[in-house]
Design a protein around this motif. Structure first.
Motif, PDB file in Angstrom:
ATOM      1  N   GLU A   8      47.752  34.315  41.603  1.00  0.00           N
ATOM      2  CA  GLU A   8      46.443  34.053  41.685  1.00  0.00           C
ATOM      3  C   GLU A   8      46.190  32.742  42.069  1.00  0.00           C
ATOM      4  O   GLU A   8      46.001  31.948  41.394  1.00  0.00           O
ATOM      5  CB  GLU A   8      45.474  34.432  40.078  1.00  0.00           C
ATOM      6  CG  GLU A   8      45.709  36.036  40.002  1.00  0.00           C
ATOM      7  CD  GLU A   8      44.849  36.746  40.797  1.00  0.00           C
ATOM      8  OE1 GLU A   8      45.048  37.900  40.895  1.00  0.00           O
ATOM      9  OE2 GLU A   8      43.938  36.236  41.593  1.00  0.00           O
ATOM     10  N   ASN A   9      46.099  32.476  43.304  1.00  0.00           N
ATOM     11  CA  ASN A   9      45.652  31.023  43.810  1.00  0.00           C
ATOM     12  C   ASN A   9      44.262  31.109  44.536  1.00  0.00           C
ATOM     13  O   ASN A   9      43.783  32.066  44.975  1.00  0.00           O
ATOM     14  CB  ASN A   9      46.884  30.477  44.728  1.00  0.00           C
ATOM     15  CG  ASN A   9      47.123  31.399  46.006  1.00  0.00           C
ATOM     16  OD1 ASN A   9      46.321  31.704  46.673  1.00  0.00           O
ATOM     17  ND2 ASN A   9      48.181  31.815  46.135  1.00  0.00           N
ATOM     18  N   GLY A  10      43.825  29.923  44.907  1.00  0.00           N
ATOM     19  CA  GLY A  10      42.390  30.031  45.342  1.00  0.00           C
ATOM     20  C   GLY A  10      42.352  30.639  46.789  1.00  0.00           C
ATOM     21  O   GLY A  10      41.297  31.303  46.955  1.00  0.00           O
ATOM     22  N   THR A  11      43.325  30.527  47.653  1.00  0.00           N
ATOM     23  CA  THR A  11      43.158  31.153  49.056  1.00  0.00           C
ATOM     24  C   THR A  11      43.184  32.742  48.734  1.00  0.00           C
ATOM     25  O   THR A  11      42.225  33.341  49.604  1.00  0.00           O
ATOM     26  CB  THR A  11      44.483  30.845  49.845  1.00  0.00           C
ATOM     27  OG1 THR A  11      45.571  31.069  49.211  1.00  0.00           O
ATOM     28  CG2 THR A  11      44.311  29.345  50.136  1.00  0.00           C
ATOM     29  N   VAL A  13      42.181  34.269  46.233  1.00  0.00           N
ATOM     30  CA  VAL A  13      40.731  34.770  45.579  1.00  0.00           C
ATOM     31  C   VAL A  13      39.886  34.793  46.577  1.00  0.00           C
ATOM     32  O   VAL A  13      38.827  35.557  46.457  1.00  0.00           O
ATOM     33  CB  VAL A  13      40.508  33.731  44.529  1.00  0.00           C
ATOM     34  CG1 VAL A  13      39.315  33.698  43.849  1.00  0.00           C
ATOM     35  CG2 VAL A  13      41.482  34.035  43.300  1.00  0.00           C
ATOM     36  N   GLN A  14      39.755  33.565  47.527  1.00  0.00           N
ATOM     37  CA  GLN A  14      38.744  33.567  48.332  1.00  0.00           C
ATOM     38  C   GLN A  14      38.877  34.514  49.437  1.00  0.00           C
ATOM     39  O   GLN A  14      37.729  35.095  50.051  1.00  0.00           O
ATOM     40  CB  GLN A  14      38.957  32.047  49.208  1.00  0.00           C
ATOM     41  CG  GLN A  14      37.870  31.757  50.096  1.00  0.00           C
ATOM     42  CD  GLN A  14      38.170  30.341  50.693  1.00  0.00           C
ATOM     43  OE1 GLN A  14      38.841  29.612  50.534  1.00  0.00           O
ATOM     44  NE2 GLN A  14      37.200  30.112  51.683  1.00  0.00           N
ATOM     45  N   ARG A  16      39.716  37.677  48.822  1.00  0.00           N
ATOM     46  CA  ARG A  16      39.216  38.892  48.164  1.00  0.00           C
ATOM     47  C   ARG A  16      37.698  38.754  48.291  1.00  0.00           C
ATOM     48  O   ARG A  16      36.995  39.884  48.550  1.00  0.00           O
ATOM     49  CB  ARG A  16      39.740  39.042  46.823  1.00  0.00           C
ATOM     50  CG  ARG A  16      41.168  39.249  46.588  1.00  0.00           C
ATOM     51  CD  ARG A  16      41.517  39.394  45.134  1.00  0.00           C
ATOM     52  NE  ARG A  16      42.985  39.514  45.062  1.00  0.00           N
ATOM     53  CZ  ARG A  16      43.746  39.085  43.873  1.00  0.00           C
ATOM     54  NH1 ARG A  16      42.990  38.415  42.971  1.00  0.00           N
ATOM     55  NH2 ARG A  16      44.828  39.291  43.805  1.00  0.00           N
ATOM     56  N   ALA A  17      37.275  37.518  47.809  1.00  0.00           N
ATOM     57  CA  ALA A  17      35.785  37.398  48.165  1.00  0.00           C
ATOM     58  C   ALA A  17      35.180  37.752  49.270  1.00  0.00           C
ATOM     59  O   ALA A  17      34.212  38.232  49.584  1.00  0.00           O
ATOM     60  CB  ALA A  17      35.318  35.983  47.599  1.00  0.00           C
ATOM     61  N   GLN A  27      38.820  46.004  47.298  1.00  0.00           N
ATOM     62  CA  GLN A  27      40.211  45.908  47.105  1.00  0.00           C
ATOM     63  C   GLN A  27      40.931  46.147  48.464  1.00  0.00           C
ATOM     64  O   GLN A  27      40.321  46.594  49.444  1.00  0.00           O
ATOM     65  CB  GLN A  27      40.742  46.851  46.292  1.00  0.00           C
ATOM     66  CG  GLN A  27      40.273  46.973  44.856  1.00  0.00           C
ATOM     67  CD  GLN A  27      41.243  47.962  43.945  1.00  0.00           C
ATOM     68  OE1 GLN A  27      41.610  48.771  44.235  1.00  0.00           O
ATOM     69  NE2 GLN A  27      41.515  47.398  42.675  1.00  0.00           N
ATOM     70  N   GLU A  33      47.235  42.574  51.412  1.00  0.00           N
ATOM     71  CA  GLU A  33      47.007  41.468  50.552  1.00  0.00           C
ATOM     72  C   GLU A  33      48.442  40.484  50.885  1.00  0.00           C
ATOM     73  O   GLU A  33      48.366  39.337  50.853  1.00  0.00           O
ATOM     74  CB  GLU A  33      46.778  41.563  49.213  1.00  0.00           C
ATOM     75  CG  GLU A  33      46.335  40.285  48.258  1.00  0.00           C
ATOM     76  CD  GLU A  33      45.808  40.863  46.978  1.00  0.00           C
ATOM     77  OE1 GLU A  33      46.491  40.678  46.039  1.00  0.00           O
ATOM     78  OE2 GLU A  33      44.750  41.266  47.038  1.00  0.00           O
ATOM     79  N   GLU A  37      48.506  36.936  52.368  1.00  0.00           N
ATOM     80  CA  GLU A  37      49.115  35.731  51.775  1.00  0.00           C
ATOM     81  C   GLU A  37      50.070  34.783  52.656  1.00  0.00           C
ATOM     82  O   GLU A  37      50.131  33.795  52.493  1.00  0.00           O
ATOM     83  CB  GLU A  37      49.734  36.005  50.408  1.00  0.00           C
ATOM     84  CG  GLU A  37      50.024  34.916  49.381  1.00  0.00           C
ATOM     85  CD  GLU A  37      51.078  34.909  48.469  1.00  0.00           C
ATOM     86  OE1 GLU A  37      50.877  34.757  47.280  1.00  0.00           O
ATOM     87  OE2 GLU A  37      51.846  35.871  48.613  1.00  0.00           O
TER      88      GLU A  37
END
Length: 718
Positions: A8-11, A13-14, A16-17, A27, A33, A37
């Motif tokens: 779970e890193n910032g990129t 998470v971003q 997914r948002a 999802q 995903e 990554e």
């Protein structure tokens, strides 16, 4: 396929948002995903994913995470336009550079790119070379995507010489990640793509090629007249659906379109044709008519459809046998891109096989093209699950039967075909192996046509020996003898049939031969029941079906207003979700898959109002009201679901709907007290309300999803 542990890193998470904000999905699909990554880690990637599998998301989401510009190399103008239209509808800055835009528009697009307001720029491989020398190197290019990457390989089914210049991209942008994407590529083509693009260290992701929503059917040796009647009946049974009929030649597309048009036009079903020999402006107009649902049935050569993201194509037919499995797979993949059930039907006969064999033998890559054709034939003549045969070609194994193909629906039965084989071989030898399959069948059936009498074929001993077998069945039996190596076709002797050495041995030694019985298949037709249903009062049709049709009409009206394809607004699957859950406010609408922020802001009010209007006018009591009345009587969720014949999940959504409308729903009274005690500390730890899977996994599957959903609603109201 490996299991990837995601950090779970910032990129991510971003990413997914962004998926939720712009595309409306909670999802990612399988592999998306992991691919994203790697791209966000600045690594090169080759993606092999089926048509409709979500390839575009793999570069569109990173494009919005990265600060700079993403360049997308695309082979067709129609593909660029389609993608850019869809991106703009999602509130994303996108544009394309190609021959259809004027100088002023080009300058404006380039200015917007410099200002950073364009996030994705689509460009053809021909135009790319010009822009690489002047415009593109001066921009902050964060990512390069090459769509339809199989076009770069001479082993691919759609090789394009201009793609071979793309290797220079790494010279201009050595540190920029490159993602190559294709829906069809065998092992040889994959290797060649990586070599041609100079990507020796690229991560290769091979998604499952299984499209379980597509039914697979093959019809062999059907006479032209019977075939056309079957096709007409099939289309008439689906008057609201869009479909494509692929034909081998330009002439056939026009003939099929003319006959279908004459038969179907009085019923309001429009038919058109498309091939590369048409004037470009007329061809483009026809394509736009199909994209915008003004044409329902498109008869076309394989020149049609590449890269077009029309999600509501409900069926694809092949009027003739395709040349190879790659092309066939890509073409049937244009059906059901929204994930809804869709049909595919392939017709073929001995004439198709002979013609395609001639094409393959006269091509520059005879050995390869003959092998590809043989694999295509093996699929068409399969006596086992067709999906297994199809997936095996792409290196994938399906362990169980698919139960969504004609072979699974009608398992083949074997019988002793020794006598039939002896009759066929004996007749062929007595005819001195100088005839084709149809003449052989006519002799076996005792035909009286002039050519047979003129050559004295009616005098041979086996004349009429197979009169009790139909022409179509004989065609299928001869194909089986061909597959078993008992007979062969002399393609250099006008396609005459010959008995092989193996066949002569079978005849001489009277060896037994196993054949399969032909299976009759009747395409679905409009039934009396269906016609009666259409005449019934509207309230006899389920609410969700009525609402879906109402939403389709609303969508079509908006599409005409904005001059964009209807599926760009919302695809059929999203409309079906709306019809099932009936969201009456923006919060509820945004929970529907496929509804992102931009579309909710642009279209949400019109759709929620349409749903509200429908709910008030649907009978005297709509489905939500019926649930509410039973809840007020004190029934549990389980009891309401049983009494109404619905799932517990649907009943929970109904109650959640009424809570959002201000009615008092005491969810805690619907949950077992001990479950609330177990859920409370887990909820305090996870603080997740929009995903049930973490709770399901925490309890090791001992608590159902429905129980978890109710418990979360109860905990939130406390």
């Amino acid at each position: 396929m490996f299991v990837f542990t995601m950090q779970e890193n910032g990129t991510i998470v971003q990413a997914r948002a962004i998926l939720k904000q712009y595309f409306g999905y909670e999802q990612f699909r399988p592999l998306q995903e992991e691919i994203i990554e790697k791209i966000l880690q600045q690594q090169d990637v080759l993606v092999l994913m089926p048509t409709g599998g979500g390839k575009s998301i793999c570069y569109q989401v990173p494009a919005l995470v990265f600060p700079g510009l993403t360049i997308v190399i695309s082979p067709l103008i129609a593909l660029m336009k389609d993608q850019v239209t869809a991106l703009k509808a999602n509130g994303i800055g996108a544009a394309y550079l190609n021959s259809t835009i004027g100088m002023d528009e080009e300058q404006w697009i380039k200015h917007e790119c410099v200002q950073g307001r364009i996030k994705l720029l689509y460009i053809s491989p021909e135009r790319l070379q010009t822009e690489l020398r002047a415009f593109l190197p001066g921009l902050p290019v964060s990512l390069i995507a090459i769509d339809e990457a199989h076009c770069i390989s001479q082993w691919g089914h759609d090789f394009r010489p201009e793609y071979t210049q793309l290797a220079s991209l790494k010279t201009y942008f050595p540190k920029t990640p490159l993602v190559a994407l294709t829906a069809t590529a065998d092992k040889t083509t994959r290797k060649d793509i990586l070599q041609q693009l100079a990507l020796p260290q690229a991560n290769v992701f091979l998604a499952s090629f299984d499209r379980p929503n597509l039914s697979l059917q093959v019809r062999s040796n059907i006479q032209k007249r019977e075939k056309m009647e079957e096709i007409k009946d099939f289309i008439q049974s689906r008057p609201q659906d869009n479909g494509i009929i692929y034909c081998m030649s330009r002439k056939t597309t026009e003939e099929v379109a003319a006959e279908l048009g004459a038969a179907l036009r009085p019923q309001g079903i429009s038919v058109a044709y498309y091939h590369a020999g048409m004037p470009a402006d007329y061809r483009d107009a026809v394509q736009q008519d199909f994209i915008n649902d003004r044409v329902q049935v498109m008869c076309a050569t394989i020149a049609f459809g590449m890269g077009i993201d029309k999600s509501n194509v409900r069926w694809v037919m092949h009027y003739n046998l395709p040349r190879n499995m790659e092309g066939y797979y890509q073409e049937i993949g244009r059906a059901g891109r929204d994930g809804l059930p869709s049909d595919t039907i392939l017709y073929f006969n001995m004439g198709d096989l002979n013609m395609l064999t001639r094409f393959a033998q006269e091509s520059g890559q005879q050995e390869m093209n003959m092998e590809k054709l043989n694999r295509m034939r093996q699929y068409a003549e399969a006596n086992t699950c067709r999906r297994k045969v199809l997936l095996s070609y792409f290196g994938e194994t399906l362990e169980q039967q698919c139960n969504n193909c004609d072979v699974c629906a009608n398992p083949r039965s074997f019988f002793d075909g020794t006598l039939l084989t002896q009759k066929a071989l004996s007749a062929l030898l007595r005819l001195h192996e100088r005839v084709g399959s149809q003449m052989l069948i006519d002799v076996l059936r005792g035909s009286q046509r002039a050519e047979i009498l003129q050559h004295g074929y009616d005098k041979i001993k086996t004349y009429g020996a197979g009169a009790d077998v139909s022409n179509r069945d004989w065609q299928q039996y001869l194909l089986q003898l061909l597959d078993q190596g008992i007979v062969e076709i002399a393609y250099d002797e006008n396609f005459t049939m010959k008995v092989t050495d193996f066949g002569k041995t079978i005849l001489a030694e009277k060896r037994s031969v196993q054949l399969t019985r032909p299976v009759d298949f009747v395409p679905s037709k409009p039934t009396k029941e269906k016609n009666t249903r259409e005449k019934k009062a509207k309230q006899d049709i389920p609410a969700d079906e009525q609402l879906f049709e109402a939403l389709r009409k609303l969508r079509y009206g908006i599409a005409k207003e904005e001059n964009i394809p209807a599926y760009v607004i919302f695809n059929d699957n999203t409309l079906k979700e709306m019809a099932a859950h009936m969201p009456v406010n923006m919060n509820a609408l945004k929970r529907i898959p496929g509804v992102g922020d931009a579309k909710a802001a642009r279209y949400g009010e019109r759709f929620t109002h349409a749903i509200q209007d429908f709910m008030y006018t649907y009978q005297k009591k709509d489905t939500y009201s019926q649930t509410w009345e039973l809840y007020e009587q004190g029934l549990s969720v389980e009891d309401i679901a049983t009494q109404r014949g619905l799932t517990q999940n649907t009943i929970i959504l109904h109650l959640q709907h009424w809570a959002e409308k201000g009615k008092e729903v005491r969810f805690q009274d619907l949950v077992a007290p001990d479950l609330l005690l177990k859920m409370r500390p887990v909820y305090a730890q996870l603080q997740v309300t929009d995903k049930l899977k973490p709770y399901y996994e925490h309890f090791n599957g001992t608590v159902s999803y429905d129980e978890i959903r109710l418990a979360l609603l109860a905990l939130q109201e406390r």
